[in-house]
Enzyme design. Sequence first.
Site, PDB file in Angstrom:
ATOM      1  N   LYS A  76       0.895  -1.408   0.100  1.00 37.81           N
ATOM      2  CA  LYS A  76      -0.033   0.126  -0.116  1.00 37.81           C
ATOM      3  C   LYS A  76       0.588   1.100  -0.014  1.00 37.81           C
ATOM      4  CE  LYS A  76      -0.169  -0.295   4.995  1.00 37.81           C
ATOM      5  NZ  LYS A  76      -1.131  -0.636   6.341  1.00 37.81           N
ATOM      6  N   ARG A 128     -10.380   0.000  14.778  1.00 40.14           N
ATOM      7  CA  ARG A 128     -10.641   0.561  13.665  1.00 40.14           C
ATOM      8  C   ARG A 128     -11.402  -0.071  12.846  1.00 40.14           C
ATOM      9  NH1 ARG A 128      -4.431   1.325  11.497  1.00 40.14           N
ATOM     10  NH2 ARG A 128      -4.924  -0.476  10.054  1.00 40.14           N
ATOM     11  N   HIS A 160      -6.298  -7.470  13.018  1.00 44.24           N
ATOM     12  CA  HIS A 160      -4.780  -6.578  12.880  1.00 44.24           C
ATOM     13  C   HIS A 160      -4.732  -5.998  14.282  1.00 44.24           C
ATOM     14  CE1 HIS A 160      -2.058  -4.028  10.950  1.00 44.24           C
ATOM     15  NE2 HIS A 160      -2.606  -2.911  11.018  1.00 44.24           N
ATOM     16  N   ARG A 190       1.446 -10.717   7.402  1.00 45.42           N
ATOM     17  CA  ARG A 190       1.149  -9.332   6.293  1.00 45.42           C
ATOM     18  C   ARG A 190       2.324  -8.286   6.733  1.00 45.42           C
ATOM     19  NH1 ARG A 190      -4.099  -9.668   8.675  1.00 45.42           N
ATOM     20  NH2 ARG A 190      -3.367  -7.461   9.661  1.00 45.42           N
ATOM     21  N   TYR A 220      14.810  31.304   5.086  1.00 41.25           N
ATOM     22  CA  TYR A 220      13.789  31.918   5.677  1.00 41.25           C
ATOM     23  C   TYR A 220      13.727  32.069   7.259  1.00 41.25           C
ATOM     24  CZ  TYR A 220      11.148  31.156   1.354  1.00 41.25           C
ATOM     25  OH  TYR A 220      10.739  31.082  -0.123  1.00 41.25           O
ATOM     26  N   CYS A 276      12.896  24.688   3.463  1.00 44.53           N
ATOM     27  CA  CYS A 276      11.972  25.330   2.478  1.00 44.53           C
ATOM     28  C   CYS A 276      11.338  24.157   1.600  1.00 44.53           C
ATOM     29  CB  CYS A 276      12.575  26.312   1.698  1.00 44.53           C
ATOM     30  SG  CYS A 276      13.726  27.372   2.252  1.00 44.53           S
ATOM     31  N   MET A 277      10.356  24.773   0.740  1.00 43.50           N
ATOM     32  CA  MET A 277       9.386  23.820  -0.099  1.00 43.50           C
ATOM     33  C   MET A 277      10.225  22.953  -0.985  1.00 43.50           C
ATOM     34  SD  MET A 277       6.082  24.762  -2.531  1.00 43.50           S
ATOM     35  CE  MET A 277       5.259  25.678  -1.424  1.00 43.50           C
ATOM     36  N   ASP A 278      11.156  23.475  -1.614  1.00 44.78           N
ATOM     37  CA  ASP A 278      12.072  22.768  -2.441  1.00 44.78           C
ATOM     38  C   ASP A 278      13.425  22.713  -2.282  1.00 44.78           C
ATOM     39  OD1 ASP A 278       9.507  23.571  -4.175  1.00 44.78           O
ATOM     40  OD2 ASP A 278      10.546  25.583  -4.413  1.00 44.78           O
TER      41      ASP A 278
HETATM   42  C1  LIG Z   1      -0.126  -1.483   6.970  1.00 42.49           C
HETATM   43  C2  LIG Z   1      -1.010  -2.902   7.227  1.00 42.49           C
HETATM   44  C3  LIG Z   1      -0.086  -3.910   7.476  1.00 42.49           C
HETATM   45  C4  LIG Z   1       1.571  -3.938   7.599  1.00 42.49           C
HETATM   46  O1  LIG Z   1       2.089  -3.194   8.664  1.00 42.49           O
HETATM   47  P1  LIG Z   1       3.498  -3.065   9.029  1.00 42.49           P
HETATM   48  O2  LIG Z   1       3.511  -2.523  10.556  1.00 42.49           O
HETATM   49  O3  LIG Z   1       4.122  -2.218   7.945  1.00 42.49           O
HETATM   50  O4  LIG Z   1       4.051  -4.506   8.947  1.00 42.49           O
HETATM   51  C5  LIG Z   1      -0.517  -5.101   7.711  1.00 42.49           C
HETATM   52  N1  LIG Z   1      -1.891  -5.344   7.790  1.00 42.49           N
HETATM   53  C6  LIG Z   1      -2.700  -4.219   7.523  1.00 42.49           C
HETATM   54  C7  LIG Z   1      -4.031  -4.461   7.782  1.00 42.49           C
HETATM   55  C8  LIG Z   1      -2.191  -2.927   7.345  1.00 42.49           C
HETATM   56  O5  LIG Z   1      -3.130  -1.981   7.375  1.00 42.49           O
END
Ligand SMILES: *Cc1c(COP(=O)(O)O)cnc(C)c1O
Length: 391
Positions: A49, A147, A179, A235, A281, A328-330
Amino acid sequence: MAPAGLLRCHNWFMSVTTAEARVDLGAISNNVDLLREQAGGAGVMAVVKADGYGHGIVPAARAAVAGGASWLGVATLDEAMTVRRAGLDTPAMCWLYTPGERFDDAIAAGVDLSATSVGQVAEITQAAARVGRQVRLHLKVDTGLSRSGATPADWPSVVDAALRAQADGLASVVGLWSHFACADEPGHPSIAAQLRVFDETIEVAEKAGVRPEVCHIANSAATLTLPEARYDLVRPGIAVYGLDPIPSLGLTRRLGLRPAMTLAARVAVAKRVGAGEGVSYGHRYVTSAETTLGLVPIGYADGVPRHGTNLLQVWAAGKRRRIAGTVCMDQFVIDVGDDGIQAGDEVVLFGPGDGGEPTAQDWAEMLGTISYEIVTRIGARIPRTYGGDTQ
Ligand SMILES: *Cc1c(COP(=O)(O)O)cnc(C)c1O
């Protein structure tokens, strides 16, 4: 025939043009391989992701698959489609959407979808009916993160709705998942409590008739520290990119995981200035003696946090140097004293740390955040360049 020099100009080992995030795909693939060993018999869903945690979703996904990831995990439907359009047909799961989103393309592309409520099961299976393809569902239970996920109280009705869709031929319930809230704090009482709720809800689903292919709950931290949380699939996200979910334990380094991203830029302007000159700045930095300043052409729009003003360190002219004055921004400025620096010289903002440069973890500590936020915030203006052999 093009001269060899031209063909090599995109090689990541060459000096950068302005600024770039060099991604070591070999590190990603090797990290996944090591995580797979760590996971025992469980499969690895590499989480890609947020543009592969800033590393580039498609190259990161390919490297992860080359390293033995048997699944890919994404948050959004767009991310799922990006992976599929790139030709990756590895099992993939997607888990974050709002009512009214279009599931049709993802279902047609064979993406597994998470469902956390009766309403979501309904929306997803309606899409499956439109598409004319059975959708593979992973039912999500909230075991204590608060969540997404069905509460244990709502769980039986979600399971029931999914099983009815399965009986109608619209869905196949392939996964049960959750999770963790505090997996990065080994020994936190919520960990055992969440595992207990997870086991109970798996039992409820199985008694109702679900035959899951995979149960999964472990993120990177749990993959590294909790064998009992592996179930069928882990995961990991951050560890895939070689960064540590629990920096205080140093497990990723001990396992041989390697940070995959190096953020580098070339000095745009270098010049001598006198003592007492205000820099950038607000003049938050003032030179204490005649010195050489280097202008680094990357700023907060590119993911160098403005909170890094007079704080963040980068590697330049053979040493770590603090950013001089306001980011700064850039761009930002470094003060290298009487050390030689010239326009065109390379500055390494962070990397694996081998050459003395700070790591993304070092930056996170200086800023009071986590390495996740450092790498995912590198902006779209910074090209990602790729090197390193995948397995
Ligand atoms: C982002 C995420 C992960 C991975 O988490 P890490 O801490 O980066 O290993 C696993 N499962 C879900 C649902 C997540 O949102």
